[in-house]
Write an enzyme that holds these catalytic residues in place. Structure first.
Site, short mmCIF file in Angstrom:
data_model
loop_
_atom_site.label_atom_id
_atom_site.label_comp_id
_atom_site.label_asym_id
_atom_site.label_seq_id
_atom_site.Cartn_x
_atom_site.Cartn_y
_atom_site.Cartn_z
CG ASP A 12 34.40 -44.09 -25.10
OD1 ASP A 12 34.13 -43.86 -23.80
OD2 ASP A 12 33.58 -44.64 -25.93
CG HIS A 40 36.36 -38.74 -18.22
ND1 HIS A 40 36.52 -38.83 -19.67
CD2 HIS A 40 36.05 -37.44 -18.26
CE1 HIS A 40 36.02 -37.79 -20.22
NE2 HIS A 40 35.79 -36.98 -19.26
#
Ligand code: GDP
Length: 422
Positions: A12, A40
């Protein structure tokens, strides 16, 4: 030019956003590991969207996207992702999406096994996303996986699946669950396989030709170095190899070496799920940072654990990824802080160290916190010169501590919201 774009920390880090930004320089973007257990997030002219399986290059019309043999693919999820993106105006065809015939299918029984195991572990759980990723990789290595290429030969698939389901039922029965049905599994494979089939091919020959023609290829990781199955915080890791050097192997060109590794690093730390997280903040301090950064999992919506920049973990991540340069993301998020906490070292059993440790020793590590001056709003900065001196100091601090140059600084989620230093 073969470039890997990889996470330095726990995942992340904003890899999707950097791949989206940089993909204009690449002809091909490859995913080489993982499945739909992470997401994503990309914001561009198509709006905001989350990609779980499809490589981030899909948002550029002339980029070819490859899903490599190192991946595990939930066909149902993939079909939904393709259809969702098409509905948003994306063009997806076998011309710009190619799926390796050697990737492993993440089956409904793998998801079931993931849930059964995670529930059995109760408070000792590893923080699985329950999407079947771990069991699918287990199937692969015990050689009971269904390969995407198997979908191209229905008769062989029918035959192979019999033995696999029989074997899987030994496990499912051991958990006290009713047996899985061969017919249901076959129908599932045929239904989604039919839609996915046109994309399945020998991506190795495509990629080898592309290398010969001097094409630029990018390897896009999902999850960061600290989640690597070997080098991460095992067992709180992913089930695959997240490292840059695995890029060519997991994509389909095992004989090639990467030319450049771009490490994506966040200006602070976040971590989803279980496992040791030395710099973890709690209470109001954590909530403020979580809110400022919108730190909720892209795939699962889970609130992320947050903390200050972690020098030992980031140094280790840079080393594991062989990062040549760093792209530092989310600098703008720290605007609200007058002074910014950073973890400069760990204290373990009374000793101060900048070296990251894995294994049970990590549970005893305590963060050594120092403060750097805040730098306010940098979201409008587009050149290095425009950055306030204290922001430059923050960048210099990171460069010195991680022994790696920062090439990009991301100051917002949008495609143009960044500073290129060199
Ligand atoms: P990935 O899995 O590494 O791509 O990371 P995520 O999907 O979790 O992306 C991180 C989140 O931060 C997404 O919502 C992005 O839109 C957002 N983001 C990425 N870079 C920046 C940045 O520089 N500033 C801000 N404010 N948000 C960013």
């Amino acid at each position: 030019m073969l470039t890997a774009i990889v996470g330095i920390n726990w995942g992340d880090e904003g890899k999707g956003r950097m791949v989206d930004l940089l993909s204009s320089d690449y002809d091909i973007v490859c995913r080489y590991q993982g499945g739909n257990n992470a997401g994503h997030t990309i914001v561009n002219e198509h709006g905001k969207f989350v990609l779980n399986l499809i490589p981030s290059g899909i948002s550029r019309e002339d980029t070819v996207n490859v899903m490599g043999n190192g991946m595990v693919i939930d066909l149902e999820h993939l079909v939904n992702e393709i259809e969702g993106l098409k509905a948003k105006g994306f063009k997806i065809s076998p011309e710009n999406l190619k799926i390796s015939d050697k990737a492993i299918v993440c089956m409904p029984y793998d998801k079931l096994q993931d849930c059964l195991e995670e529930d059995r572990l109760a408070d000792k759980k590893f923080g699985s996303t329950k999407r079947g990723i771990g069991p699918t990789y287990s199937d692969k290595y015990i050689k009971k996986g269904v390969r995407t290429g198997d979908l191209l030969n229905t008769e062989a698939l029918k035959e192979n699946l019999k033995g696999i389901v029989e074997w899987k039922n030994l496990t499912v029965n051991a958990y006290g669950h009713e047996p899985i049905s061969y017919d249901e599994m076959l129908q599932w494979l045929l239904k989604y396989g039919e839609i996915v089939k046109p994309y399945i091919c020998d991506v190795s020959s495509f990629l080898n030709n592309a290398v010969k023609e001097g094409k630029n290829i990018m390897f896009e990781a999902q999850l960061g170095a600290l989640r690597d199955i070997d080098y991460g915080i095992y067992p709180y890791t992913s089930s695959s190899t997240t490292l840059a050097s695995y890029g060519p192997i997991g994509a389909g060109i095992p004989g090639k070496k990467i030319d450049c590794s771009i490490g994506i690093m966040k200006a602070y730390s976040t971590c989803v799920g279980e496992g040791p997280f030395v710099v973890e903040m709690f209470g109001e301090e954590a909530e403020e940072l979580r809110k400022a950064g919108g730190e909720y999992g892209a795939a699962t919506g889970r609130p992320r654990r947050v903390g200050p920049f972690d020098v030992p973990a980031s140094r280790y991540g840079v080393l594991c990824q062989g990062a040549d340069v760093i792209a530092l993301t989310k600098m703008d998020v720290l605007a609200y802080l007058d002074r910014i906490p950073v973890c400069t070292a760990y204290e373990i059993d009374g000793e101060i160290t900048k070296d990251f440790v894995t294994g049970e020793k990590l549970n005893r590590a305590k963060p050594v916190i120092e403060y750097l001056p805040g730098f306010g709003d940098v979201s409008k900065c587009r050149t290095y010169e425009e950055l306030p001196e204290s922001a430059k100091d923050y960048i210099r601090f990171i460069e010195k501590e991680t022994e790696c140059k920062v090439q990009y600084v991301s100051v917002g989620p949008g495609r143009e919201e960044y500073v290129k230093i060199f």
